[in-house]
Design a protein around this motif. Structure first.
Motif, PDB file in Angstrom:
ATOM      1  N   THR A   4       0.939  -1.160   0.173  1.00  0.00           N
ATOM      2  CA  THR A   4       0.066  -0.103  -0.051  1.00  0.00           C
ATOM      3  C   THR A   4       0.737   1.257  -0.127  1.00  0.00           C
ATOM      4  OG1 THR A   4      -1.672  -1.093   1.151  1.00  0.00           O
ATOM      5  CG2 THR A   4      -1.708   1.152   1.234  1.00  0.00           C
ATOM      6  N   ASN A   7       1.776   2.396  -3.365  1.00  0.00           N
ATOM      7  CA  ASN A   7       0.806   2.582  -4.441  1.00  0.00           C
ATOM      8  C   ASN A   7       0.561   3.793  -4.861  1.00  0.00           C
ATOM      9  OD1 ASN A   7      -1.676   2.851  -5.742  1.00  0.00           O
ATOM     10  ND2 ASN A   7      -2.763   0.981  -4.579  1.00  0.00           N
ATOM     11  N   ALA A   9      -1.377   5.160  -6.907  1.00  0.00           N
ATOM     12  CA  ALA A   9      -2.605   5.329  -7.844  1.00  0.00           C
ATOM     13  C   ALA A   9      -3.317   6.837  -7.717  1.00  0.00           C
ATOM     14  CB  ALA A   9      -3.537   4.572  -7.516  1.00  0.00           C
ATOM     15  N   ALA A  33       3.722   1.508 -10.807  1.00  0.00           N
ATOM     16  CA  ALA A  33       2.774   1.613  -9.249  1.00  0.00           C
ATOM     17  C   ALA A  33       1.587   2.357  -9.230  1.00  0.00           C
ATOM     18  CB  ALA A  33       4.070   2.406  -8.713  1.00  0.00           C
ATOM     19  N   GLY A  34       1.056   2.482 -10.608  1.00  0.00           N
ATOM     20  CA  GLY A  34      -0.480   3.094 -10.548  1.00  0.00           C
ATOM     21  C   GLY A  34      -0.322   4.352 -10.827  1.00  0.00           C
ATOM     22  N   SER A 233       6.613   7.955  -2.820  1.00  0.00           N
ATOM     23  CA  SER A 233       5.655   7.348  -1.981  1.00  0.00           C
ATOM     24  C   SER A 233       5.570   7.440  -0.624  1.00  0.00           C
ATOM     25  CB  SER A 233       5.859   5.603  -2.135  1.00  0.00           C
ATOM     26  OG  SER A 233       7.037   5.338  -1.339  1.00  0.00           O
TER      27      SER A 233
END
Length: 272
Positions: A4, A7, A9, A33-34, A233
């Motif tokens: 998570t 991620n 996104a 990685a979205g 991230s």
């Protein structure tokens, strides 16, 4: 580290110099990685082709032409990215123009171009994206610098000036923008095989770099791309103002000239 945390996104990543080399590898990694990825490069055809490739694999991407030294080009690029995806939350300053050689042989026009791309371009891009990052209280800026800015490397003084300057911008903006929820870091790779670097170093040069690297190997574009994903991230949410060498230890070893790392490893019975 959880999946998570990596991620992306919700992120929109704009990469200057994104059509080839390290920029291309980072674009592909961010897409995996979205993240939505904006590939901005003076090579418009390359930007469009890479964006189409990402979209063909199910990702979200936009290819744009960009001259980072031109304020109007910068404005148009960021505006186009924001119209497409709503905002830019991660800026990766990867565009570069590099020439190497004895200091007395680097002409004024070359110096001007290097500094325009590597310093002026970084500042112009930051000026354009910071206001919307401030509004959202969230943003990440990554400057791709170099181990040349950390350790003395011959025939690279002009290049070292712009990369050391990029690291100084990183530290200054990290302090200036931290209260706005914006993190600013640098990644400092060693020589990584790309189309450009292969024209600069011959086989002997690559072997010398490998020999002076404590890990005993030459890095890959994916190594830099993985670091870029990490720093963008939530796994890196408490890291700002850092210059992260992605170099297998080369910068540290380069500060102690004359030591043959491979020979030391062999003397200890370790393969070089």
């Amino acid at each position: 580290m959880t999946g998570t945390a990596l991620n992306l996104a919700k992120e929109v990543v704009l990469i200057t110099g994104g059509a080839q080399g390290l920029g291309e590898a980072m674009a592909l990694a961010y897409a995996r990685a979205g993240a939505a990825v904006v590939i901005a490069d003076i090579n418009e055809a390359g930007s469009l082709a890479l964006a189409a490739r990402i979209e063909g694999n199910g990702g979200r991407a936009l290819g744009l032409a960009l001259d980072v030294t031109d304020p109007q080009s910068v404005l148009g690029c960021v505006d186009a990215a924001s119209r497409k995806f709503g905002y830019v939350s991660v800026l990766v300053n990867s565009a570069m123009f590099a020439r190497y050689g004895p200091i007395e042989e680097v002409d004024a026009a070359t110096i001007d171009r290097m500094l325009a791309v590597g310093l002026k371009g970084v500042l112009l891009m930051c000026q354009r994206v910071v206001p919307q990052m401030r509004d959202r209280k969230h943003g990440v800026i990554l400057n791709i610098s170099s181990v040349v800015g950390l350790a003395g490397v011959g025939y690279s003084s002009a290049y070292a000036a712009l990369k050391g300057g990029a690291d100084a911008i990183t530290r200054g903006l990290a302090v200036e923008l931290g209260h706005d929820g914006i993190r600013v870091n640098s990644i400092a790779p060693s020589a990584i095989p790309t189309e450009m670097s292969r024209r600069t170093l011959d086989e002997k040069g690559w072997e010398e770099r490998r020999r002076r690297t404590p890990l005993g190997v030459i890095g890959r574009v994916e190594d830099v791309a993985n670091a870029a994903v990490f720093l963008a991230s939530d796994a890196a949410k408490f890291i700002t103002g850092a210059v992260l060498p992605v170099d297998g230890g080369f910068a540290m070893a380069a500060m102690i000239p004359g030591i043959d790392i491979a020979a030391v490893q062999r003397s200890r019975g370790n393969p070089a």
